[in-house]
Design a protein around this motif. Structure first.
Motif: not given
Length: 261
Positions: A26-41, A69-74
């Motif tokens: 729920k928390k991650l759904e509130t942020v944009d994709v770029a920020e989410r990927l940054r946290q995932f890293a 597809q781009g988000d999936f690969e990252k």
């Protein structure tokens, strides 16, 4: 709202993620994709903001379903990096001949599992959204049984994670089985060290058996495609069981003597 899991229990109800994982989603759904990927890293569990792998699996599957597809690969690359890190600890070059090849084979098999889930094998990754570490430990053990190492030493009782010694699920189950002990004992780092020291005191043939048991290998199997202890050591099932029984008896004696002191 996070999408519910599709896999069903025997009583017909759906599996559910732990509350803490639902909260992360729920928390991650509130942020944009770029920020989410940054946290995932973030790879270190000790780092502030480290995202559990259960959440990565959820967003990996969602990216595929949404055609991103781009988000999936990252996300896929980040998740596989975590898996590689985990395998380097559990299957290290210093403990196993051909470890790198075995790690790569396990990673390939897991990537294939992801592909099957994406292609419609609904629910194939659901358990990884509930308890990723436990699910992957079982997957790794299953793969090792089929691949089989060339040379096997005693496997450590835990994994060398950033946050210290963490006993793996399959090791705890195996040790509890052959020692007949209380599983809560394994929460005590001192006991794990005592057990490791006791194993090191065993004769080489017995130590090898215990090492294989702790890695999740079964003693024998009618399935010729499964790598068993008897096949690895090229001896019959009875010999393996006799060595195991002698090892267990010796370990109990050593640990009882340590407790009495």
């Amino acid at each position: 709202m996070p999408e519910p899991l599709k896999r069903k229990k025997k009583d017909g109800t759906s599996y559910e993620r732990p509350p803490e994982i639902e909260a992360w989603l729920k928390k991650l759904e509130t942020v944009d994709v770029a920020e989410r990927l940054r946290q995932f890293a973030t790879l270190s569990r000790k780092s502030i903001g480290y995202v559990p792998s259960e959440a990565l699996v959820y967003f990996l599957r969602r990216a595929w379903a949404d055609g991103m597809q781009g988000d999936f690969e990252k996300i896929f690359r980040i998740l596989m990096k975590r898996i590689e890190q985990s395998l380097c600890s559990a299957i290290s070059d210093s403990r196993m001949t051909g470890a790198r090849g075995i790690r790569e084979e396990i990673m390939d098999r897991f990537a294939e599992r992801i592909a099957k889930d994406c292609k419609g094998r609904t629910g194939l990754l659901d358990f990884y959204e509930i308890r990723f570490d436990k699910a992957f430990a079982a997957f790794r053990t299953s793969a090792l049984r089929q691949i089989g190492p060339t040379v096997v030493d005693t496997m450590p009782l835990g994994t060398d994670e950033d946050d210290g010694l963490e006993i793996s699920a399959e090791v705890e189950a195996a040790a509890a089985d052959f020692l007949g002990g209380d599983p809560e004992k394994f929460d005590d780092p001192a006991f794990r060290l005592e057990l490791t020291a006791a194993i090191d005191c065993l004769p080489d043939d017995q130590k090898q058996i215990i090492g294989l048991l702790l890695q999740g290998f079964q003693i024998d199997s009618k399935d010729k495609n499964i790598m068993t202890i008897a096949r690895i050591l090229q001896c019959d099932e009875r010999t393996v069981r006799n060595r195991r029984d002698r090892a267990c008896k010796a370990l109990k004696a050593i640990l009882q003597e340590e407790s009495a002191q």
